[in-house]
Design an enzyme around this catalytic site. Sequence first.
Site, short mmCIF file in Angstrom:
data_model
loop_
_atom_site.label_atom_id
_atom_site.label_comp_id
_atom_site.label_asym_id
_atom_site.label_seq_id
_atom_site.Cartn_x
_atom_site.Cartn_y
_atom_site.Cartn_z
CG LEU A 14 36.59 38.21 43.99
CD1 LEU A 14 36.15 38.03 45.44
CD2 LEU A 14 37.66 37.19 43.64
CG HIS A 15 32.82 39.14 38.17
ND1 HIS A 15 31.52 38.95 38.54
CD2 HIS A 15 33.17 40.37 38.66
CE1 HIS A 15 31.08 40.02 39.18
NE2 HIS A 15 32.07 40.89 39.28
CB ALA A 16 35.18 34.56 34.83
N PRO A 18 39.11 34.60 38.18
CG PRO A 18 39.60 36.88 38.00
CD PRO A 18 38.88 35.77 37.30
#
Length: 88
Positions: A14-16, A18
Site C-alpha cells: 500500500l504505497h503510491a 495502490p
Amino acid sequence: MPQRTVAVGSAQGLHARPATLFVQAATATGLPVTVAAAGKDPVNAGSLLAVMTLGVGHGDEVTIAAEGEGADAALDSLAELLASELDA
C-alpha cells in the site's frame, strides 16, 4: 462494527498508486472506514498519509472495518480491491 481481514495483493504493497486507489475507494463509500496492519492501531482509510505510513507490503494482512448502513457490501468491495493486483 463489521470487518474483513485480507492479504494485500499489490506487488508494491500500500504505497503510491495502490494506496491512492484504496483511499479513493474507501472515501467513495461515504462511511467511516479504518484499516490496520497486523500489530498496529487502525488508521483512517480516507487518509493517504495514514495508509502509506502503515508500511504494508505485498502479502501482508490488513483488517478493514466500517460502520453504517451498507458497511458489509462496502467492506466486501474494499477487501476484493485489496486482494487484487492494483499495480496494473
